[in-house]
Design an enzyme around this catalytic site. Sequence first.
Site, PDB file in Angstrom:
ATOM      1  N   GLU A 135       9.321   8.151  -4.311  1.00 40.97           N
ATOM      2  CA  GLU A 135       9.061   8.206  -5.903  1.00 40.97           C
ATOM      3  C   GLU A 135       9.271   6.582  -6.290  1.00 40.97           C
ATOM      4  O   GLU A 135       9.941   5.744  -5.455  1.00 40.97           O
ATOM      5  CB  GLU A 135       9.997   8.930  -6.500  1.00 40.97           C
ATOM      6  CG  GLU A 135       9.604  10.350  -6.375  1.00 40.97           C
ATOM      7  CD  GLU A 135      10.543  11.307  -6.975  1.00 40.97           C
ATOM      8  OE1 GLU A 135      10.216  12.645  -6.693  1.00 40.97           O
ATOM      9  OE2 GLU A 135      11.087  10.943  -8.020  1.00 40.97           O
ATOM     10  N   GLY A 139      13.408   5.459  -3.280  1.00 40.99           N
ATOM     11  CA  GLY A 139      12.845   5.120  -1.946  1.00 40.99           C
ATOM     12  C   GLY A 139      13.909   5.420  -1.037  1.00 40.99           C
ATOM     13  O   GLY A 139      13.799   6.509  -0.708  1.00 40.99           O
ATOM     14  N   SER A 140      14.651   4.539  -0.562  1.00 42.49           N
ATOM     15  CA  SER A 140      15.697   4.637   0.414  1.00 42.49           C
ATOM     16  C   SER A 140      16.728   5.867  -0.101  1.00 42.49           C
ATOM     17  O   SER A 140      17.102   6.601   0.598  1.00 42.49           O
ATOM     18  CB  SER A 140      16.442   3.382   0.561  1.00 42.49           C
ATOM     19  OG  SER A 140      15.854   2.467   1.119  1.00 42.49           O
ATOM     20  N   TRP A 164       3.940   5.303  -3.003  1.00 37.49           N
ATOM     21  CA  TRP A 164       3.782   4.870  -1.474  1.00 37.49           C
ATOM     22  C   TRP A 164       3.311   5.810  -0.771  1.00 37.49           C
ATOM     23  O   TRP A 164       3.821   6.081   0.582  1.00 37.49           O
ATOM     24  CB  TRP A 164       5.269   4.326  -0.750  1.00 37.49           C
ATOM     25  CG  TRP A 164       5.739   3.269  -1.839  1.00 37.49           C
ATOM     26  CD1 TRP A 164       6.930   3.303  -2.794  1.00 37.49           C
ATOM     27  CD2 TRP A 164       5.289   1.953  -2.340  1.00 37.49           C
ATOM     28  NE1 TRP A 164       7.138   2.381  -3.418  1.00 37.49           N
ATOM     29  CE2 TRP A 164       6.184   1.445  -3.207  1.00 37.49           C
ATOM     30  CE3 TRP A 164       3.802   1.282  -2.021  1.00 37.49           C
ATOM     31  CZ2 TRP A 164       5.909   0.173  -3.764  1.00 37.49           C
ATOM     32  CZ3 TRP A 164       3.572   0.027  -2.633  1.00 37.49           C
ATOM     33  CH2 TRP A 164       4.643  -0.490  -3.569  1.00 37.49           C
ATOM     34  N   THR A 166       0.874   7.534   1.935  1.00 38.28           N
ATOM     35  CA  THR A 166      -0.132   7.026   2.898  1.00 38.28           C
ATOM     36  C   THR A 166      -1.069   8.249   2.789  1.00 38.28           C
ATOM     37  O   THR A 166      -0.911   9.368   2.572  1.00 38.28           O
ATOM     38  CB  THR A 166       0.558   7.071   4.258  1.00 38.28           C
ATOM     39  OG1 THR A 166       1.098   5.839   4.509  1.00 38.28           O
ATOM     40  CG2 THR A 166      -0.769   6.771   5.524  1.00 38.28           C
ATOM     41  N   GLY A 346      -1.766 -21.108  17.663  1.00 38.61           N
ATOM     42  CA  GLY A 346      -1.961 -22.385  16.844  1.00 38.61           C
ATOM     43  C   GLY A 346      -2.944 -21.966  15.661  1.00 38.61           C
ATOM     44  O   GLY A 346      -2.659 -21.201  15.102  1.00 38.61           O
ATOM     45  N   GLY A 347      -3.521 -23.210  15.231  1.00 36.84           N
ATOM     46  CA  GLY A 347      -4.636 -23.187  14.050  1.00 36.84           C
ATOM     47  C   GLY A 347      -5.271 -21.970  14.014  1.00 36.84           C
ATOM     48  O   GLY A 347      -5.545 -21.263  13.009  1.00 36.84           O
ATOM     49  N   GLU A 370       9.114   4.654   6.578  1.00 31.63           N
ATOM     50  CA  GLU A 370      10.000   5.667   7.087  1.00 31.63           C
ATOM     51  C   GLU A 370      11.511   5.509   7.197  1.00 31.63           C
ATOM     52  O   GLU A 370      12.242   5.708   8.120  1.00 31.63           O
ATOM     53  CB  GLU A 370       9.729   5.947   8.461  1.00 31.63           C
ATOM     54  CG  GLU A 370       8.105   6.378   8.785  1.00 31.63           C
ATOM     55  CD  GLU A 370       7.828   7.970   8.431  1.00 31.63           C
ATOM     56  OE1 GLU A 370       8.918   8.462   8.369  1.00 31.63           O
ATOM     57  OE2 GLU A 370       6.730   8.144   8.342  1.00 31.63           O
TER      58      GLU A 370
END
Length: 390
Positions: A135, A139-140, A164, A166, A346-347, A370
């Site tokens: 909510e 959360g945790s 949150w 899914t 790299g770039g 989770e």
Amino acid sequence: MPDHAPQPVDRQLPTDEARDLLSLVRDIVQREIAPRAAEEEEAGRFPREVFTLLSESGLLGLPYAAEFGGGDQPYEVYLQVLEELAAARLTVGLGVSVHSLSCHALAGYGTKEQQTEHLADMLGGGLLGAYCLSEPASGSDAASLRTKAVREGDDWVITGTKAWITHGGVADFYTVLARTGGEGAKGVTAFLVPGDADGLNAAVPEKKMGMKGSPTAQINFDGVRVPGSRRIGEEGQGFAIALSALDSGRLGIAACAIGVAQAALDEAVSYATERRQFGRPIADFQGLRFMLADMATQIEAGRALYLAAARLRDAGRPFSKQAAMAKLLCTDAAMKVTTDAVQVLGGYGYTADFPVERFMREAKVLQIVEGTNQIQRMVIARHLAGPDSR
């Protein structure tokens, strides 16, 4: 640029049926998922048709009993399927894991009548599920959830907001944890809520740094009425049900993390062996060779750990500590491997022309969902040293 299909991992599967199953998964990945993953993620498109195909192929209910439409597969096999799907597109792999999580309560704690009525459609009837525990303010600390379910006659009326979620707004059913009693874990009960229930509304999906194709949204319950026959388990049993589901769900996240990491390694190795500097492939330079070796080692260690935990689960032995360890190790490894893959390129790694920047953005969320990795450390420590005495 389109993603390449993931390179096949040499897997040790327990049966010919499992090997055939994996061949089916790889065929679907190569034809339906990998070729469009980058484009659809960039566009934020949810691949509902892929989940329909997976359901029709028997892949949405793999770890559940065949008598209710499941695949009767051990977790050792199911998790390797998740890894293959996540390597192609995390939106799909994580989506299957969340769907499996949302079926857990009914499959494990529902009555025979409830299972007969609902499970076949949930596991293989084209439906897609979501799991409503978190909510905005819990959360945790999930035991402090505020969403309430009040009995009215033979029905329950649910009011509150979940966060949150899914598949929020696209799911056909929601497994919902709501408060039916006093404060704390003992006052929580589980319910199976249809996605089209009156009073159930999804907010605008969150704008996320990764997994743009997977809708994550708040779900508002404005006096949602559900019949008493949709309560799962006993009153006050919901938090225990939720925790048992999360142990299994954490293994799903671990497998998805290794899938993303493997995809990043494959891309890094391919690039390093083709890219030439100073007259030779950059993979010839010791600094990059050692980096690739470390990436591969972390992946193999994570895979071995999640499979070891899965085998404990399949044997009916306690696996909560190992599930937390697997989730912690695999998701931290995915973050490190994907970051290193960007460095190898790299770039180019920093551009959307190659998929490794997407893998890095996706890996981050796996350290959070989770149960954050800080929570996993608390779980592991509790198994080792007992609960905190404070």
